[in-house]
Design a protein around this motif. Structure first.
Motif, PDB file in Angstrom:
ATOM      1  N   LEU A 196       0.859  -1.180   0.000  1.00  0.00           N
ATOM      2  CA  LEU A 196       0.000   0.000   0.000  1.00  0.00           C
ATOM      3  C   LEU A 196       0.895   1.230   0.000  1.00  0.00           C
ATOM      4  N   SER A 197       0.707   2.124  -0.974  1.00  0.00           N
ATOM      5  CA  SER A 197       1.440   3.390  -0.933  1.00  0.00           C
ATOM      6  C   SER A 197       0.439   4.535  -0.990  1.00  0.00           C
ATOM      7  N   VAL A 198       0.734   5.572  -0.213  1.00  0.00           N
ATOM      8  CA  VAL A 198      -0.141   6.739  -0.151  1.00  0.00           C
ATOM      9  C   VAL A 198       0.737   7.981  -0.222  1.00  0.00           C
ATOM     10  N   ALA A 199       0.444   8.857  -1.180  1.00  0.00           N
ATOM     11  CA  ALA A 199       1.220  10.093  -1.308  1.00  0.00           C
ATOM     12  C   ALA A 199       0.281  11.257  -1.539  1.00  0.00           C
ATOM     13  N   GLY A 200       0.734  12.439  -1.133  1.00  0.00           N
ATOM     14  CA  GLY A 200      -0.067  13.627  -1.384  1.00  0.00           C
ATOM     15  C   GLY A 200      -0.189  14.509  -0.165  1.00  0.00           C
ATOM     16  N   VAL A 201      -1.238  15.301  -0.178  1.00  0.00           N
ATOM     17  CA  VAL A 201      -1.465  16.261   0.893  1.00  0.00           C
ATOM     18  C   VAL A 201      -2.438  15.626   1.883  1.00  0.00           C
ATOM     19  N   PHE A 202      -1.912  15.154   3.017  1.00  0.00           N
ATOM     20  CA  PHE A 202      -2.790  14.485   3.992  1.00  0.00           C
ATOM     21  C   PHE A 202      -2.162  14.565   5.384  1.00  0.00           C
ATOM     22  N   PRO A 203      -2.991  14.395   6.425  1.00  0.00           N
ATOM     23  CA  PRO A 203      -2.464  14.387   7.791  1.00  0.00           C
ATOM     24  C   PRO A 203      -1.803  13.040   8.088  1.00  0.00           C
ATOM     25  N   GLU A 204      -0.502  13.037   8.246  1.00  0.00           N
ATOM     26  CA  GLU A 204       0.236  11.770   8.283  1.00  0.00           C
ATOM     27  C   GLU A 204      -0.195  10.844   9.417  1.00  0.00           C
ATOM     28  N   GLU A 205      -0.328  11.410  10.607  1.00  0.00           N
ATOM     29  CA  GLU A 205      -0.667  10.542  11.747  1.00  0.00           C
ATOM     30  C   GLU A 205      -2.042   9.906  11.575  1.00  0.00           C
ATOM     31  N   ALA A 206      -2.982  10.727  11.126  1.00  0.00           N
ATOM     32  CA  ALA A 206      -4.346  10.214  10.959  1.00  0.00           C
ATOM     33  C   ALA A 206      -4.394   9.144   9.872  1.00  0.00           C
ATOM     34  N   VAL A 207      -3.634   9.346   8.830  1.00  0.00           N
ATOM     35  CA  VAL A 207      -3.607   8.355   7.747  1.00  0.00           C
ATOM     36  C   VAL A 207      -3.012   7.042   8.263  1.00  0.00           C
ATOM     37  N   ALA A 208      -1.906   7.159   8.976  1.00  0.00           N
ATOM     38  CA  ALA A 208      -1.270   5.938   9.506  1.00  0.00           C
ATOM     39  C   ALA A 208      -2.235   5.197  10.437  1.00  0.00           C
ATOM     40  N   GLN A 209      -2.949   5.958  11.238  1.00  0.00           N
ATOM     41  CA  GLN A 209      -3.894   5.327  12.170  1.00  0.00           C
ATOM     42  C   GLN A 209      -5.026   4.620  11.418  1.00  0.00           C
ATOM     43  N   ARG A 210      -5.548   5.291  10.399  1.00  0.00           N
ATOM     44  CA  ARG A 210      -6.651   4.683   9.639  1.00  0.00           C
ATOM     45  C   ARG A 210      -6.190   3.413   8.923  1.00  0.00           C
ATOM     46  N   ILE A 211      -4.982   3.443   8.404  1.00  0.00           N
ATOM     47  CA  ILE A 211      -4.448   2.232   7.753  1.00  0.00           C
ATOM     48  C   ILE A 211      -4.353   1.104   8.781  1.00  0.00           C
TER      49      ILE A 211
END
Lengths: 419, 418
Positions: free
Chosen positions: A173-188
């Motif tokens: 899984l790769s995710v790039a762009g404009v996003f809140p890093e901590e929240a993205v990591a948590q959701r993953i």
């Protein structure tokens, strides 16, 4: 599961890539990987294909599922505010797809029609024959779609089984762009842990199969007649190395010298187009398609049938010179400088970063590390490139595919291997 | 929805010799793209010199006083850059992309070939052969060949009907002298505009002034070309190629500055924007008659057209697809678009705009094309205006423009007859 995240500045976009390490190279039935990938957006336990499409497009997102030679999977490009939806969709499509049989039948019809459509394009027909000559019986030697007969016998259970197996062979899984890093990591963390180990359709994954090796002694020369009216197409080349091979970077630099550099600087376009005026399209690469399997030296010319022999002879001349003469220092440095200079352009956008991180994980190479890349390029010498070229390019053993316009069949038919 | 503004800080100025300059300062990556546009294209050619603008574009890479044959590409490569060019009916554009510390070389190259193009006679002859092969390539590609035929029928009698590449006869007549005359006529600062986008330093302006500021304006006024006359009949053309049927319908549309252009952009999104669009559902995912179906609004400076294209599945009759396409267009003329479909199409339009502006190169090209039409803000204004459209306005515009019987070209590429 491998996870790669990168926050990048720029347009308010988030790009999500989810790759399953099973592509056509390990499918048991031609066309299986392509259709398994495409079926991921055709229905889940929660939604049908129309709702899936409507939900994505209702947010302006581009949702694509695909099957390639090395992997199948999902690509989602969404507006940045929708990062959570994009992740939720990825997880749902990856783990809850139902592979509906009616959609499989439609996708198989579509894939068969794609083959028919490609048959109308003479350059593609010739390229396909060249790939077959180089790689068969390895799956790289056939179209991703397989053929009409194999598509007719595929069913959704086989596609689902392939997807289930590939999920356990490897998931990135790769995710790039404009996003809140901590929240993205948590959701993953909430969506994905352990899910690659279980599913709605339990099939033992087993070991990832090994694709059959290409033929040891392929036909050296193939001629075919295409549906073109005007142009002939010439491919000339040989198999070279995979992406992870130690000679890859040297051959990448050799590719710039031959044809992948800026404009028409390469030796093949220089000779064919600039000096002899034989073609508009004259290209060359030494690592075309390199990935988990071997790439290829591929020299291509689209020219008039009357000048096809001259073009072939000129390409051969250039390849002989390439393997037998030292590379001038200025030409070598220009090629290296080109590759160094292109680096920022490979990492400009969120979508590029997401793609780069995904293949980096798939190949288990640090392709997403700019410093490592620069170090690798700076370390290459002209002698190393010359040695790699001599190892992988033998002008006496080149494979040739020529596609001739059918309208000229009577005047051009000749005695060599024709089909 | 995100803001529609073009990314970066935009600044414009003009040199004394008439060269228009536009910055798009954007530090998202250490990259700079330059685009130099000359306001000359195939529409400015006499019929006998058809293809001259495109031929000259090729020759601009074949040597000038300081950068000899092949030197532009060699220099670009050694600096890690890329370059290319394109010619349309309205303009010719040259672009370079370099890392941010190397881009001024592009200015030196552009200056050199603007004022001292070599046009060696042997190079001209060799390049003519290359273009003849380019022509052959397009003739063999089924969609390209169909598009050329449809364009010719849609704009019959107008310069837009001529192929940008010219043809064998016209190319044979274009020699060194003709190209030199064309270059003298159109390739001067007063007929050009320069866009520089990306990670620009404070010295950018002085570099541009130093590269171009001393050049005389030196170009004649561009010939005035009237807009194409409105097509008021339904034309149909057929060609034969290969085994698959392909269909391309073109319906005349007003150019970008017209108030009806933006609603048409939204209507083409409703027809062809994504998997939920009407054509995709009717012909691909639900109807299962075609491999692909799309709809777009093709734009030129003096005219536009709605283009619906379909590639048929083997065994599908072209007549059935034609009848269904007629029905889809009639439905848009007869019934107002529902709220959900309208909102979804607007969202797609906004997202497309954001995605299209992601790369600096795209930002530079978008700005250059807009400026060439005299209005930098036009692309985002068209999208913004489309977002304001309601179902009633779409119904009115569909009735006016999406009726093939009021003017259209139906182009078909059908399988070779046995």
């Amino acid at each position: 599961m491998k996870v790669r995240l990168r926050r990048s500045e720029g347009a308010p976009i988030v790009a999500v890539r989810l790759l399953f390490s099973g592509g056509a190279r390990v499918e048991s039935h031609p066309g299986q990987a392509l259709l398994a990938g495409r079926l991921l957006t055709e229905g889940t336990l929660r939604r049908g294909w129309e709702q899936i499409a409507a939900d994505a497009e209702g947010r302006g997102a581009i949702l694509t599922s695909f099957g390639g030679y090395e992997a199948h999977g999902l690509a989602i490009d969404a507006l940045a505010a929708d990062w959570e939806r994009a992740l939720d969709w990825a997880a749902e499509l990856a783990f809850e797809s139902t592979f509906p049989e009616d959609r499989l039948r439609w996708l198989a019809r579509q894939a068969a029609a794609e083959l028919e459509s490609q048959a109308d394009q003479a350059d593609l027909v010739t390229a396909r024959a060249f790939a077959e000559q180089l790689y068969a019986p390895h799956p790289r030697g056939r179209a991703l779609q397989g053929d009409a007969a194999s598509l007719a016998t595929l069913d959704s259970a086989r596609c689902r089984e392939f997807h289930e197996s590939a999920r356990r062979w490897g998931l990135t899984l790769s995710v790039a762009g404009v996003f809140p890093e901590e929240a993205v990591a948590q959701r993953i963390g909430e969506l994905f842990p352990g899910r690659s180990e279980s599913g709605i359709f339990e099939t033992p994954a087993g070991e990832m199969p090994t694709p059959p090796a290409p033929a040891a002694a392929p036909s050296p020369r193939v001629e075919l007649f295409t549906r073109a009216e005007d142009q002939a197409h010439l491919f000339l080349g040989a198999r070279t190395v995979s992406r992870g091979h130690p000679d890859y970077t040297a051959l990448e630099l050799a590719a710039v010298l031959l044809g992948t550099g800026s404009g028409l600087t390469g030796r093949i376009p220089q000779r064919i187009r600039e000096r002899e005026g034989l073609a508009y399209a004259a290209t060359a690469d030494t690592v075309a398609g390199a990935g988990l399997d071997e790439g290829r030296l591929s020299c291509y010319v689209g020219t008039a049938p009357e000048t096809l022999d001259q073009a072939e002879s000129a390409v051969r001349d250039e390849l002989v010179r390439f393997v037998s003469e030292p590379i001038p220092a200025e030409e070598f440095e220009s090629a290296r400088s080109y590759l160094v200079g292109r680096e920022p352009f490979r990492r400009e956008t969120a979508r590029q970063w997401a793609d780069l991180m995904a293949v980096s994980a798939l190949y288990e190479l640090p392709l997403d590390d700019p410093a490592e890349r620069l170090e690798s390029l700076e370390g290459i010498t002209a002698e190393a490139v010359e040695a790699a070229v001599r190892r992988w390019i033998d002008p006496e053993r080149l494979l040739v595919t020529r596609g001739l316009p059918t309208s000229r069949a009577s005047s051009l038919r000749r005695g060599s291997a024709t089909r | 929805m995100p803001a529609l503004a073009t990314p970066g800080d935009v600044e414009r100025f003009e040199l004394a010799n008439g060269l228009e300059v536009c910055w798009v300062r954007n530090r998202q990556a250490p990259i700079v793209t330059t685009v130099l546009v000359y306001r000359v294209g195939a529409r400015d050619e006499l019929p006998a010199e058809s293809g001259a603008a495109h031929f000259l574009e090729h020759m601009m890479f074949k040597g000038a006083a300081l950068y000899g044959p092949g030197e532009i590409d060699r220099r670009t490569q050694s600096l890690g850059g890329s370059n290319n060019a394109f010619t349309s009916h309205d303009l010719t554009a040259y672009y370079f992309s370099f890392s941010a510390d190397r881009w001024p070389e592009a200015l030196a190259i552009e200056r050199d070939r603007m004022i001292a193009l070599a046009l060696d006679a042997d190079e001209v002859d060799s390049e003519r052969q290359v273009i003849l092969e380019e022509l052959a390539m397009y003739r063999d590609e089924p969609w390209d060949a169909l598009e050329l035929d449809v364009q010719a029928a849609l704009f019959a009698g107008h310069p837009y009907a001529r192929p940008v590449l010219g043809d064998e006869a016209s190319l044979a007549g274009i020699d060194r002298a003709a190209l030199a005359a064309f270059h003298r006529r159109f390739y001067g600062p007063a007929n050009a505009l320069l866009v520089v986008a990306g990670d620009l330093g404070a010295e950018a302006r002085s570099r541009v002034e130093s590269a171009f500021g001393d050049l005389p304006a030196a170009t004649a006024a561009r010939p005035v070309v009237a807009a194409p006359a409105a097509l008021v009949e339904a034309r149909r053309l057929e060609r034969r190629h290969g085994e698959i049927s392909r269909l391309l319908w073109a319906l005349p549309a007003p150019p970008a500055e017209h108030p009806d252009h933006a609603p048409l952009r939204l209507l083409t999104t409703i027809l062809g924007g994504g998997r939920t669009s009407r054509l995709h559902r009717a012909f691909v995912d639900v109807g299962q008659l075609c491999l692909q179906a799309s709809c777009s609004l093709a734009e030129a400076e003096l005219a536009a057209h709605v283009a619906c294209s379909m590639e048929l599945l083997p065994g599908t009759e072209a007549a059935e697809v034609e009848a269904r396409l007629d029905a889809e267009l009639a439905a848009l003329r007869d019934l107002a678009v529902g709220d959900e479909e309208l909102e979804r199409s607007k969202q797609i339009l906004v997202a497309d705009w954001v995605f299209q502006q992601e790369r600096i190169h795209q930002q530079a090209i978008t700005a250059a094309l807009a400026l060439a039409q005299g209005d930098l803000e036009q692309p985002e204004r068209v999208v913004a205006r489309a977002l304001e459209c309601d179902a009633g306005e779409l119904l009115r515009v569909a009735r006016r423009y999406l009726d093939p019987d009021r003017g259209s070209v139906r182009g078909l590429s059908l399988p070779e007859e046995a």
